[in-house]
Design a protein around this motif. Structure first.
Motif, mmCIF file in Angstrom:
data_model
loop_
_atom_site.group_PDB
_atom_site.id
_atom_site.type_symbol
_atom_site.label_atom_id
_atom_site.label_comp_id
_atom_site.label_asym_id
_atom_site.label_seq_id
_atom_site.Cartn_x
_atom_site.Cartn_y
_atom_site.Cartn_z
ATOM 1 N N PRO A 42 -2.487 -22.557 46.079
ATOM 2 C CA PRO A 42 -2.759 -22.743 44.657
ATOM 3 C C PRO A 42 -3.517 -24.045 44.438
ATOM 4 O O PRO A 42 -3.392 -24.983 45.208
ATOM 5 C CB PRO A 42 -1.365 -22.803 44.023
ATOM 6 N N ASP A 89 3.801 -23.022 32.507
ATOM 7 C CA ASP A 89 2.776 -22.059 32.910
ATOM 8 C C ASP A 89 2.379 -21.146 31.744
ATOM 9 O O ASP A 89 1.728 -20.123 31.931
ATOM 10 C CB ASP A 89 3.232 -21.229 34.105
ATOM 11 N N THR A 119 1.285 -16.178 30.135
ATOM 12 C CA THR A 119 1.488 -17.043 31.300
ATOM 13 C C THR A 119 0.284 -16.919 32.222
ATOM 14 O O THR A 119 -0.411 -15.896 32.242
ATOM 15 C CB THR A 119 2.773 -16.690 32.070
ATOM 16 N N GLU A 121 -0.896 -17.681 36.298
ATOM 17 C CA GLU A 121 -0.568 -18.010 37.684
ATOM 18 C C GLU A 121 -1.862 -18.366 38.397
ATOM 19 O O GLU A 121 -2.817 -17.589 38.391
ATOM 20 C CB GLU A 121 0.086 -16.809 38.371
ATOM 21 N N ARG A 122 -1.920 -19.550 38.974
ATOM 22 C CA ARG A 122 -3.098 -19.956 39.752
ATOM 23 C C ARG A 122 -3.023 -19.313 41.123
ATOM 24 O O ARG A 122 -2.018 -19.444 41.816
ATOM 25 C CB ARG A 122 -3.159 -21.466 39.904
ATOM 26 N N GLY A 128 -7.136 -16.604 39.075
ATOM 27 C CA GLY A 128 -5.795 -16.673 38.525
ATOM 28 C C GLY A 128 -5.366 -15.301 38.032
ATOM 29 O O GLY A 128 -6.102 -14.318 38.140
ATOM 30 N N LYS A 136 -0.729 -7.539 33.568
ATOM 31 C CA LYS A 136 -1.375 -8.546 34.402
ATOM 32 C C LYS A 136 -2.888 -8.331 34.361
ATOM 33 O O LYS A 136 -3.364 -7.216 34.530
ATOM 34 C CB LYS A 136 -0.870 -8.462 35.837
#
Length: 142
Positions: A42, A89, A119, A121-122, A128, A136
């Motif tokens: 990440p 996040d 949210t 996420e990296r 991401g 998602k």
């Protein structure tokens, strides 16, 4: 040069090279290490600093749907204008104006402002994953 002299020359050359004898050891070459498959780490640093810039939520940057996250908190998410903030996040967007091609001035105030949370996420420096309302969506830095 006669056959005997030629044979001696070939034999001397073979002795010097040690490659003409069938039982001569072969030169040793260092084996190269096989590449190791790794998962990208990440991105380092706070999420807010990583997110600043332009992002596509499609498979390429050749899209009309690009979000621009300004370092000052300004947001232009495909014609929705406002601000953004980070808490852990979670990103909160506040939309105050929306571009509308049907309007004479091209934009319309959103009153009261709309907010949405999602949210992030990296995955690596340029990729991401957003989770918005359980869905998602991949993101790509442009």
């Amino acid at each position: 040069m006669g056959n005997g002299a030629r044979l001696i020359t070939v034999m001397l050359g073979c002795a010097a090279l040690a490659a003409c004898k069938p039982d001569a050891p072969k030169p040793v070459q260092k084996a190269e290490a096989a590449p190791v498959a790794t998962t990208p780490a990440p991105a380092a640093g706070p999420l807010q600093a990583w997110l600043v810039g332009s992002w596509s939520f499609e498979s390429s940057c050749a899209s009309d749907f690009i979000a621009h996250y300004g370092a000052d908190g300004a947001l232009d998410n495909s014609g929705e204008l406002g601000s953004w903030a980070v808490n852990g996040d979670t990103i909160t967007e506040t939309i105050r104006e929306r571009y509308d091609s049907a309007e004479s001035d091209g934009s319309q105030k959103v009153n009261p402002p709309e907010t949405r949370d999602y949210t992030v996420e990296r995955l690596d420096q340029d990729h991401g994953m957003i989770t918005y309302q359980g869905r998602k969506v991949p993101m790509l830095r442009c």
